[in-house]
Scaffold this active site. Sequence first.
Site, PDB file in Angstrom:
ATOM      1  N   SER A 132     -44.383 -15.750  85.146  1.00  0.00           N
ATOM      2  CA  SER A 132     -44.531 -16.122  83.707  1.00  0.00           C
ATOM      3  C   SER A 132     -45.451 -17.412  83.692  1.00  0.00           C
ATOM      4  O   SER A 132     -45.465 -18.263  84.611  1.00  0.00           O
ATOM      5  CB  SER A 132     -43.131 -16.402  82.753  1.00  0.00           C
ATOM      6  OG  SER A 132     -43.222 -16.916  81.485  1.00  0.00           O
TER       7      SER A 132
ATOM      8  N   TYR B 261     -34.591 -19.541  82.746  1.00  0.00           N
ATOM      9  CA  TYR B 261     -35.398 -18.754  82.694  1.00  0.00           C
ATOM     10  C   TYR B 261     -36.682 -19.199  83.198  1.00  0.00           C
ATOM     11  O   TYR B 261     -37.059 -18.541  84.417  1.00  0.00           O
ATOM     12  CB  TYR B 261     -35.865 -18.192  81.378  1.00  0.00           C
ATOM     13  CG  TYR B 261     -36.969 -17.145  81.293  1.00  0.00           C
ATOM     14  CD1 TYR B 261     -37.050 -15.860  81.651  1.00  0.00           C
ATOM     15  CD2 TYR B 261     -38.186 -17.593  80.925  1.00  0.00           C
ATOM     16  CE1 TYR B 261     -38.009 -14.828  81.674  1.00  0.00           C
ATOM     17  CE2 TYR B 261     -39.692 -17.019  80.927  1.00  0.00           C
ATOM     18  CZ  TYR B 261     -39.375 -15.492  81.312  1.00  0.00           C
ATOM     19  OH  TYR B 261     -40.625 -14.702  81.419  1.00  0.00           O
TER      20      TYR B 261
HETATM   21  P1  NAP Z   1     -38.455  -6.076  77.876  1.00  0.00           P
HETATM   22  O1  NAP Z   1     -39.559  -5.381  76.956  1.00  0.00           O
HETATM   23  O2  NAP Z   1     -37.160  -6.458  77.618  1.00  0.00           O
HETATM   24  O3  NAP Z   1     -38.203  -5.043  79.218  1.00  0.00           O
HETATM   25  C1  NAP Z   1     -37.643  -5.425  80.285  1.00  0.00           C
HETATM   26  C2  NAP Z   1     -37.269  -4.192  81.137  1.00  0.00           C
HETATM   27  O4  NAP Z   1     -36.726  -4.638  82.399  1.00  0.00           O
HETATM   28  C3  NAP Z   1     -36.888  -2.951  80.727  1.00  0.00           C
HETATM   29  O5  NAP Z   1     -37.312  -1.854  81.236  1.00  0.00           O
HETATM   30  C4  NAP Z   1     -35.209  -3.097  81.326  1.00  0.00           C
HETATM   31  O6  NAP Z   1     -34.683  -1.896  81.180  1.00  0.00           O
HETATM   32  C5  NAP Z   1     -35.337  -3.998  82.440  1.00  0.00           C
HETATM   33  N1  NAP Z   1     -34.478  -4.465  83.103  1.00  0.00           N
HETATM   34  C6  NAP Z   1     -33.722  -5.552  82.564  1.00  0.00           C
HETATM   35  N2  NAP Z   1     -32.570  -5.945  83.260  1.00  0.00           N
HETATM   36  C7  NAP Z   1     -32.631  -4.887  84.330  1.00  0.00           C
HETATM   37  C8  NAP Z   1     -31.887  -4.891  85.597  1.00  0.00           C
HETATM   38  N3  NAP Z   1     -30.762  -5.584  85.819  1.00  0.00           N
HETATM   39  N4  NAP Z   1     -32.148  -3.900  86.243  1.00  0.00           N
HETATM   40  C9  NAP Z   1     -32.928  -2.957  86.103  1.00  0.00           C
HETATM   41  N5  NAP Z   1     -34.092  -3.177  85.011  1.00  0.00           N
HETATM   42  C10 NAP Z   1     -33.669  -4.103  84.180  1.00  0.00           C
HETATM   43  O7  NAP Z   1     -39.056  -7.247  78.740  1.00  0.00           O
HETATM   44  P2  NAP Z   1     -40.686  -7.611  79.059  1.00  0.00           P
HETATM   45  O8  NAP Z   1     -41.399  -8.391  77.774  1.00  0.00           O
HETATM   46  O9  NAP Z   1     -41.525  -6.385  79.266  1.00  0.00           O
HETATM   47  O10 NAP Z   1     -40.695  -8.548  80.269  1.00  0.00           O
HETATM   48  C11 NAP Z   1     -41.006  -7.764  81.512  1.00  0.00           C
HETATM   49  C12 NAP Z   1     -41.197  -9.139  82.458  1.00  0.00           C
HETATM   50  O11 NAP Z   1     -42.410  -9.738  82.030  1.00  0.00           O
HETATM   51  C13 NAP Z   1     -39.822 -10.010  82.707  1.00  0.00           C
HETATM   52  O12 NAP Z   1     -39.954 -10.340  83.952  1.00  0.00           O
HETATM   53  C14 NAP Z   1     -40.268 -11.259  81.819  1.00  0.00           C
HETATM   54  O13 NAP Z   1     -39.949 -12.300  82.276  1.00  0.00           O
HETATM   55  C15 NAP Z   1     -41.757 -11.166  82.016  1.00  0.00           C
HETATM   56  N6  NAP Z   1     -42.737 -11.714  81.156  1.00  0.00           N
HETATM   57  C16 NAP Z   1     -42.880 -11.564  79.821  1.00  0.00           C
HETATM   58  C17 NAP Z   1     -43.318 -11.826  78.890  1.00  0.00           C
HETATM   59  C18 NAP Z   1     -43.637 -11.595  77.261  1.00  0.00           C
HETATM   60  O14 NAP Z   1     -44.341 -12.141  76.657  1.00  0.00           O
HETATM   61  N7  NAP Z   1     -42.988 -10.296  76.873  1.00  0.00           N
HETATM   62  C19 NAP Z   1     -44.011 -13.328  79.063  1.00  0.00           C
HETATM   63  C20 NAP Z   1     -44.083 -13.856  80.547  1.00  0.00           C
HETATM   64  C21 NAP Z   1     -43.116 -13.018  81.558  1.00  0.00           C
HETATM   65  P3  NAP Z   1     -33.079  -1.712  81.202  1.00  0.00           P
HETATM   66  O15 NAP Z   1     -32.699  -2.721  80.055  1.00  0.00           O
HETATM   67  O16 NAP Z   1     -32.712  -0.443  80.825  1.00  0.00           O
HETATM   68  O17 NAP Z   1     -32.372  -2.173  82.429  1.00  0.00           O
END
Ligand code: NAP
Length: 258
Positions: free
Chosen positions: A143, A157
């Site tokens: 991130s 985080y």
């Molecule tokens: P999201 O929409 O909440 O999706 C999260 C995904 O991770 C889901 O598929 C969830 O599935 C899975 N997950 C969460 N905990 C888990 C666990 N313990 N074991 C297995 N799977 C797990 O989140 P996102 O926004 O796409 O973020 C994805 C990644 O991108 C993260 O690492 C986040 O830090 C990073 N990121 C996001 C942003 C942003 O703006 N969205 C920015 C920078 C970085 P289940 O809940 O079914 O397990």
Amino acid sequence: MLTSLTNKSVIVTGGTKGIGKGIAGVFTTLGARVCVIGRNAHDGAAAVEALRGSGGIATFCRGDVTQQRDMEAAVATAVEAFGGIDILCANAGIFPPTPLEEMSERAWDDVFATNLKGMLFSIQAALPHLKHSTAGRIVLTSSITGPLTGYPGWSHYGATKAGMLGFMRTAALELARFKITINAVLPGNVLTDGVRDLGQAYINTMTASIPLKRLGTVEEIGHAVAFFASEEAGFITGQTLVVDGGQTLPESPQALAG
Ligand code: NAP
């Protein structure tokens, strides 16, 4: 157009929603076979249906990245389905906001367990198979928050996302002898369920703070991940790529106004 991803076997942790689902979609579009991992079987089935509906080859393995045995079992299922693993996208992550003064040990540990320990368990489970690939690749979803910026409520985080990069730099050295590369994509704000949960006010504030005046799409992160995962990127390891619409550039509100 990256051609080297055709028929590659790919695992995407957290591939059932959000950025992970976007990564999975880019890989299947490029002809790779993708196994998405997550805890919620309903979301997993929906993700696979969508990927297959677009002509992709995809499967779902239920697994919690914080559980070593889950990851070993999920990887074994993917190997059985695809015959091996070429690319691991360690993407699963959580970002529940918690002010520093209210940070409980539990809140701290939960974020570290998913974002850092989950990354380690995913890599350890996949490593024996990545070693057999002719072009083994690991791509981390870090991130901008932590490595480059700070944001109130996300000290835990940010620590994990910066920690991923510290891990990566040593891992790159240890994995080089297996010809495996490891790199990290640093997304800015991307419109996902996780970000929608933070509320419209947060989304509006973020949109205003991004020079390109919009949040990123999950596919835009997927394309950056696909680049690191390609054979074309074979001489790049231990590096980062910021995908943030310029959010980390302005030094002042005047600079943001352009
Ligand atoms: P999201 O929409 O909440 O999706 C999260 C995904 O991770 C889901 O598929 C969830 O599935 C899975 N997950 C969460 N905990 C888990 C666990 N313990 N074991 C297995 N799977 C797990 O989140 P996102 O926004 O796409 O973020 C994805 C990644 O991108 C993260 O690492 C986040 O830090 C990073 N990121 C996001 C942003 C942003 O703006 N969205 C920015 C920078 C970085 P289940 O809940 O079914 O397990």
